[in-house]
Scaffold this motif. Structure first.
Motif, PDB file in Angstrom:
ATOM      1  N   TYR A 136       0.829  -1.211   0.000  1.00  0.00           N
ATOM      2  CA  TYR A 136       0.000   0.000   0.000  1.00  0.00           C
ATOM      3  C   TYR A 136       0.860   1.256   0.000  1.00  0.00           C
ATOM      4  O   TYR A 136       0.530   2.255  -0.652  1.00  0.00           O
ATOM      5  N   ALA A 137       1.983   1.193   0.715  1.00  0.00           N
ATOM      6  CA  ALA A 137       2.871   2.358   0.733  1.00  0.00           C
ATOM      7  C   ALA A 137       3.394   2.628  -0.672  1.00  0.00           C
ATOM      8  O   ALA A 137       3.431   3.767  -1.128  1.00  0.00           O
ATOM      9  N   GLN A 138       3.718   1.560  -1.379  1.00  0.00           N
ATOM     10  CA  GLN A 138       4.249   1.767  -2.724  1.00  0.00           C
ATOM     11  C   GLN A 138       3.187   2.352  -3.652  1.00  0.00           C
ATOM     12  O   GLN A 138       3.432   3.292  -4.397  1.00  0.00           O
ATOM     13  N   VAL A 139       1.987   1.789  -3.554  1.00  0.00           N
ATOM     14  CA  VAL A 139       0.907   2.269  -4.419  1.00  0.00           C
ATOM     15  C   VAL A 139       0.585   3.729  -4.130  1.00  0.00           C
ATOM     16  O   VAL A 139       0.441   4.550  -5.030  1.00  0.00           O
ATOM     17  N   LEU A 140       0.487   4.046  -2.849  1.00  0.00           N
ATOM     18  CA  LEU A 140       0.103   5.407  -2.489  1.00  0.00           C
ATOM     19  C   LEU A 140       1.240   6.393  -2.699  1.00  0.00           C
ATOM     20  O   LEU A 140       1.023   7.545  -3.022  1.00  0.00           O
ATOM     21  N   GLY A 141       2.454   5.917  -2.491  1.00  0.00           N
ATOM     22  CA  GLY A 141       3.605   6.808  -2.554  1.00  0.00           C
ATOM     23  C   GLY A 141       4.149   6.979  -3.955  1.00  0.00           C
ATOM     24  O   GLY A 141       3.730   7.849  -4.694  1.00  0.00           O
ATOM     25  N   GLU A 142       5.078   6.092  -4.322  1.00  0.00           N
ATOM     26  CA  GLU A 142       5.807   6.285  -5.582  1.00  0.00           C
ATOM     27  C   GLU A 142       4.911   6.154  -6.798  1.00  0.00           C
ATOM     28  O   GLU A 142       5.191   6.679  -7.859  1.00  0.00           O
ATOM     29  N   GLY A 143       3.820   5.383  -6.662  1.00  0.00           N
ATOM     30  CA  GLY A 143       3.026   5.126  -7.848  1.00  0.00           C
ATOM     31  C   GLY A 143       3.678   4.045  -8.660  1.00  0.00           C
ATOM     32  O   GLY A 143       4.651   3.390  -8.235  1.00  0.00           O
ATOM     33  N   LEU A 144       3.162   3.822  -9.804  1.00  0.00           N
ATOM     34  CA  LEU A 144       3.639   2.717 -10.623  1.00  0.00           C
ATOM     35  C   LEU A 144       4.106   3.247 -11.957  1.00  0.00           C
ATOM     36  O   LEU A 144       3.702   2.768 -13.006  1.00  0.00           O
ATOM     37  N   SER A 145       4.915   4.292 -11.905  1.00  0.00           N
ATOM     38  CA  SER A 145       5.294   4.939 -13.154  1.00  0.00           C
ATOM     39  C   SER A 145       5.908   3.943 -14.130  1.00  0.00           C
ATOM     40  O   SER A 145       5.749   4.065 -15.340  1.00  0.00           O
ATOM     41  N   THR A 146       6.548   2.939 -13.580  1.00  0.00           N
ATOM     42  CA  THR A 146       7.177   1.962 -14.472  1.00  0.00           C
ATOM     43  C   THR A 146       6.161   1.245 -15.337  1.00  0.00           C
ATOM     44  O   THR A 146       6.455   0.875 -16.470  1.00  0.00           O
ATOM     45  N   ILE A 147       4.963   1.031 -14.815  1.00  0.00           N
ATOM     46  CA  ILE A 147       3.998   0.296 -15.632  1.00  0.00           C
ATOM     47  C   ILE A 147       2.897   1.201 -16.182  1.00  0.00           C
ATOM     48  O   ILE A 147       1.770   0.790 -16.421  1.00  0.00           O
ATOM     49  N   GLY A 148       3.225   2.459 -16.360  1.00  0.00           N
ATOM     50  CA  GLY A 148       2.341   3.316 -17.144  1.00  0.00           C
ATOM     51  C   GLY A 148       1.137   3.845 -16.403  1.00  0.00           C
ATOM     52  O   GLY A 148       0.104   4.088 -17.006  1.00  0.00           O
ATOM     53  N   ALA A 149       1.213   3.999 -15.096  1.00  0.00           N
ATOM     54  CA  ALA A 149       0.090   4.623 -14.400  1.00  0.00           C
ATOM     55  C   ALA A 149       0.609   5.717 -13.505  1.00  0.00           C
ATOM     56  O   ALA A 149       1.661   5.573 -12.898  1.00  0.00           O
ATOM     57  N   PRO A 150      -0.136   6.840 -13.420  1.00  0.00           N
ATOM     58  CA  PRO A 150       0.261   7.927 -12.537  1.00  0.00           C
ATOM     59  C   PRO A 150       0.045   7.530 -11.087  1.00  0.00           C
ATOM     60  O   PRO A 150      -0.569   6.492 -10.832  1.00  0.00           O
ATOM     61  N   PRO A 151       0.516   8.339 -10.128  1.00  0.00           N
ATOM     62  CA  PRO A 151       0.302   8.011  -8.714  1.00  0.00           C
ATOM     63  C   PRO A 151      -1.188   7.847  -8.432  1.00  0.00           C
ATOM     64  O   PRO A 151      -2.017   8.560  -8.986  1.00  0.00           O
ATOM     65  N   ILE A 152      -1.491   6.903  -7.569  1.00  0.00           N
ATOM     66  CA  ILE A 152      -2.903   6.561  -7.367  1.00  0.00           C
ATOM     67  C   ILE A 152      -3.684   7.705  -6.736  1.00  0.00           C
ATOM     68  O   ILE A 152      -4.865   7.881  -7.018  1.00  0.00           O
ATOM     69  N   GLY A 153      -2.988   8.532  -5.915  1.00  0.00           N
ATOM     70  CA  GLY A 153      -3.689   9.656  -5.303  1.00  0.00           C
ATOM     71  C   GLY A 153      -4.322  10.538  -6.366  1.00  0.00           C
ATOM     72  O   GLY A 153      -5.503  10.898  -6.268  1.00  0.00           O
ATOM     73  N   LEU A 154      -3.583  10.831  -7.415  1.00  0.00           N
ATOM     74  CA  LEU A 154      -4.104  11.688  -8.473  1.00  0.00           C
ATOM     75  C   LEU A 154      -5.275  11.018  -9.187  1.00  0.00           C
ATOM     76  O   LEU A 154      -6.292  11.639  -9.484  1.00  0.00           O
ATOM     77  N   MET A 155      -5.107   9.686  -9.442  1.00  0.00           N
ATOM     78  CA  MET A 155      -6.187   8.992 -10.142  1.00  0.00           C
ATOM     79  C   MET A 155      -7.453   8.974  -9.303  1.00  0.00           C
ATOM     80  O   MET A 155      -8.556   9.154  -9.814  1.00  0.00           O
ATOM     81  N   LEU A 156      -7.282   8.734  -7.982  1.00  0.00           N
ATOM     82  CA  LEU A 156      -8.454   8.735  -7.106  1.00  0.00           C
ATOM     83  C   LEU A 156      -9.119  10.104  -7.129  1.00  0.00           C
ATOM     84  O   LEU A 156     -10.337  10.224  -7.194  1.00  0.00           O
ATOM     85  N   PHE A 157      -8.282  11.148  -7.107  1.00  0.00           N
ATOM     86  CA  PHE A 157      -8.802  12.496  -7.128  1.00  0.00           C
ATOM     87  C   PHE A 157      -9.586  12.745  -8.419  1.00  0.00           C
ATOM     88  O   PHE A 157     -10.699  13.263  -8.399  1.00  0.00           O
ATOM     89  N   ASN A 158      -9.000  12.317  -9.551  1.00  0.00           N
ATOM     90  CA  ASN A 158      -9.696  12.499 -10.833  1.00  0.00           C
ATOM     91  C   ASN A 158     -11.032  11.771 -10.836  1.00  0.00           C
ATOM     92  O   ASN A 158     -12.050  12.298 -11.295  1.00  0.00           O
ATOM     93  N   SER A 159     -11.027  10.531 -10.338  1.00  0.00           N
ATOM     94  CA  SER A 159     -12.266   9.770 -10.301  1.00  0.00           C
ATOM     95  C   SER A 159     -13.302  10.481  -9.459  1.00  0.00           C
ATOM     96  O   SER A 159     -14.482  10.546  -9.820  1.00  0.00           O
ATOM     97  N   LEU A 160     -12.830  11.010  -8.326  1.00  0.00           N
ATOM     98  CA  LEU A 160     -13.751  11.685  -7.420  1.00  0.00           C
ATOM     99  C   LEU A 160     -14.392  12.889  -8.104  1.00  0.00           C
ATOM    100  O   LEU A 160     -15.602  13.079  -8.075  1.00  0.00           O
TER     101      LEU A 160
END
Ligand SMILES: Nc1ncnc2c1ncn2[C@@H]1O[C@H](COP(=O)(O)OP(=O)(O)OP(=O)(O)O)[C@@H](O)[C@H]1O
Ligand SMILES: [Mg+2]
Lengths: 351, 281
Positions: free
Chosen positions: B57-81
């Motif tokens: 969870y720390a990795q998902v919330l923190g660094e994000g998964l830039s290596t696999i083509g997704a922005p940090p999850i915080g931003l995505m959650l915000f966009n969805s919201l």
């Protein structure tokens, strides 16, 4: 001066149904006018035209001397009590009463004083913070009254306000309404189809039939001199008895040749009307009643039966001590001067 | 049903528990998967939680998964919201107003207007997606919050529901308000909207979930990573080209993506229950 004037008012509903062809009457200031009539005769329609909830097809309505045809309900200075009370279900009793004043932009202190005064008048002080659904039917009815009186309008309009109450509460509330209306002295129109309510409440009684006025006047006058067979049959309980009769030079005779009275109102076929309470047992009476059902009400009995030979239905209301038994034949005579004569063709009163 | 026979009780509970298990099992698996290392998950999902929860969870919330083509999850959650809220609020406001107009006003072509709205019930986004895309592109709304939400706002369903509800509001109430001097908008605000409270809460939940779960449309109109929504983000992670998908992180994202709708349901539930208990006459 008349407070409410209704002049040649006509109502045609979309689709061409003419509910009220042409109707005029006045209501004096401070008077309670009861509109009564059978279902569908246009009472509510007339009331709603006065309220401004229904457009007026023709004629003119004036409230306090001012033509109101084109005015919105709120500008007519009236308030209305609805049959189902129409309280705002999500607002407290206080807010229900205050809503109209708030919409007028009255200052808070004025509103508060008015609402508390109305609540006091109606004994609603303890319920001000409740929601309508937490009240009994009678209490809701009083809140509806409260909403009407807070604004101190020029006229109250009631559309069958008691029809959702049980019989006992209805009598009590009827008295309360009358008392309140007299104390406030507010001109009122009250619609009902309960003739007892009509008789007891009215200063002026207006009897409607198919969009027309059959008769208007003080209730006792209407009771004593009904202008038509319709009115005679509508006012009074049990209703007036009607007998087909023939009037000749020698007086009025029933269909079986029994003499009812010595003087004739007219010549030819007439309808004689006599109220049940105006009949007395009399061994030599002209009306032989074959008794079928006897209803004992305590102080009085209602004797239902048919006249021998003609099979005309007749009801007599007698003192409780005189009760006959079913199957007997009881001879009755109308009390002197209590016969009403109507034209056999038009049903209008003769003489 | 106030029968109280023990056997019946047991049967009822067994059936209910079975039902719950069927629904909860996939979520349990997702949760379990999000607590292991990628290697453990890829060699068959275990049934019990592991010890990698904080790390994942720390990795998902923190660094994000830039290596696999997704922005940090915080931003995505915000966009969805943003998208879900815009759709929900937009739909509710528009459908409240349009059903108010249809039920309470006599204007020319009123019936036609209603049927036009009604017919669009048969045209969900998926059906009209190409022309809609074209329009949005022409208006320059690709890669924007407006482009994400506006085309999904016009709503026949909600209009229809509110129309049905408004038609059950007694005429006497409308007339009482008129006598009380409430103009149309005042009546709408002071009486109609408060009376619709229960319906509003129910629709809010349904529409929020509808908006939150939008997948196809965001996928089409966003090419800029900063507008990615979490639902499409999950999909992008799962199809990350050559590499093995990191199922543990994907599942952690999925679990996180579930939380806002759950929060909305729990928050609105109080309103539902109150609405049900307080049925107005
Ligand atoms: N909106 C309407 N459109 C067409 N006709 C109507 C409408 N409202 C009432 N009517 C008709 O007008 C007539 C009078 O109706 P109204 O409601 O005034 O009767 P009422 O005297 O109040 O009867 P009740 O004692 O049953 O309340 C009825 O025949 C009714 O069918
Ligand atoms: Mg009526």
């Amino acid at each position: 001066m008349a407070q409410i004037e209704i002049e040649n008012v006509r109502k045609v509903y979309p689709g061409g149904v003419e509910v009220i062809p042409d109707l005029s009457f006045d209501i004096a200031a401070g008077e309670l006018c009861v509109l009564v009539g059978p279902s569908g005769c246009g009472k509510s329609t007339l009331l709603r035209m006065v309220a401004g909830l229904e457009p007026i097809t023709g004629g003119e309505i004036r409230i306090a001397g001012r033509r109101v045809n084109e005015l919105e309900p709120v500008e007519r200075d009236i308030s209305m009590v609805f049959q189902n009370y129409a309280l705002y279900p999500h607002m407290s009793v206080y807010d229900n009463m205050a809503y109209g004043l708030r919409n007028r932009g009255e200052p808070k202190t004025t509103i508060d004083a008015a609402v508390r005064k109305a609540a006091k008048t109606l004994g609603l002080e303890d319920y001000l913070s409740r929601k309508p659904r937490q009240l009994s039917g009678g209490q809701r009815q009083r809140v509806a009254m409260g909403r009407a009186i807070v604004r101190e309008p020029a006229a109250f309009l009631f559309d069958e306000p008691l029809s959702n109450l049980d019989a006992k509460l209805r009598v009590k509330t009827r008295v309360e309404i009358r008392d309140l209306q007299q104390r406030l002295g507010t001109t009122s129109i009250y619609v009902t189809h309960d003739q007892l309510e009509a008789m007891t409440l009215a200063d002026q009684l207006v009897i409607m039939n198919a969009g027309r006025i059959e008769q208007a006047g003080p209730p006792l006058e209407i009771y004593e001199r009904p202008a038509s067979v319709f009115v005679g049959g509508f006012i009074g309980s049990p209703p007036m008895n009607f007998l087909p009769c023939f009037a000749g030079a020698g007086g009025v005779e029933t269909a079986t040749g029994q003499r009812l009275s010595g003087d004739s109102p007219a010549m030819g076929d007439v309808t004689a009307g006599v109220r049940p309470e105006d009949l007395t047992p009399d061994a030599a009476g002209p009306l032989p009643l074959h008794v079928r059902v006897v209803e004992r009400l305590g102080a009085t009995v209602h004797v239902h039966g048919v006249l021998e030979e003609t099979e005309t239905d007749l009801v007599a209301s007698l003192p409780g001590s005189d009760a006959p038994n079913p199957g007997e034949v009881l001879r009755l005579a109308p009390n002197p001067g209590k016969l009403h004569y109507f034209s056999a063709e038009t049903g209008r009163r003769l003489g | 049903m106030i029968e109280n026979r023990p056997v019946l009780n047991i049967v009822q509970h067994v059936i209910l528990i079975l039902g719950v298990t069927v629904f909860v099992f996939p979520i349990w698996l997702a949760f379990v998967a999000s607590t292991h290392t990628a290697r453990d998950v890829n060699s068959g999902i275990p049934l019990l939680p592991g010890d990698q929860m904080w790390e994942n969870y720390a990795q998902v919330l923190g660094e994000g998964l830039s290596t696999i083509g997704a922005p940090p999850i915080g931003l995505m959650l915000f966009n969805s919201l943003i998208m879900a809220l815009a759709i929900t609020i937009g739909k509710i406001v528009i459908s409240l107003l349009s059903s108010f107009a249809i039920v309470y006003f006599r204007f020319p072509f009123r019936v036609l207007a209603f049927w036009t709205i009604f017919v669009t019930l048969m045209l969900p986004v998926e059906v009209r997606i190409l022309p809609t895309y074209e329009v949005v592109a022409q208006l320059g709304m690709l890669n924007s919050y407006a482009g994400l939400s506006i085309p999904l706002i016009a709503s026949a369903t909600a209009t229809f529901l509110f129309r049905q509800f408004f038609m059950t509001v007694p005429d006497e109430l409308t007339e009482a308000a008129r006598v009380d001097g409430a103009g149309p908008m005042k009546f709408f605000r002071d009486i109609l909207v408060p009376l619709s409270r229960t319906n509003l809460a129910a629709l809010f939940v349904i529409l929020f979930i509808y908006g939150w779960n939008q997948y196809l449309w965001p996928l089409l109109v966003t090419t800029d990573e900063s507008y990615y929504t979490v639902v499409m983000g999950i999909q992008r992670m799962a199809n990350a080209g050559e590499e093995q998908p990191l199922w543990n992180l994907i599942m952690a994202t999925a679990i996180l993506a579930m939380l806002p709708p759950v929060a909305v349901i729990i928050g609105m539930q109080r309103l539902f229950v109150r609405g049900l208990v307080e049925t107005e006459k």
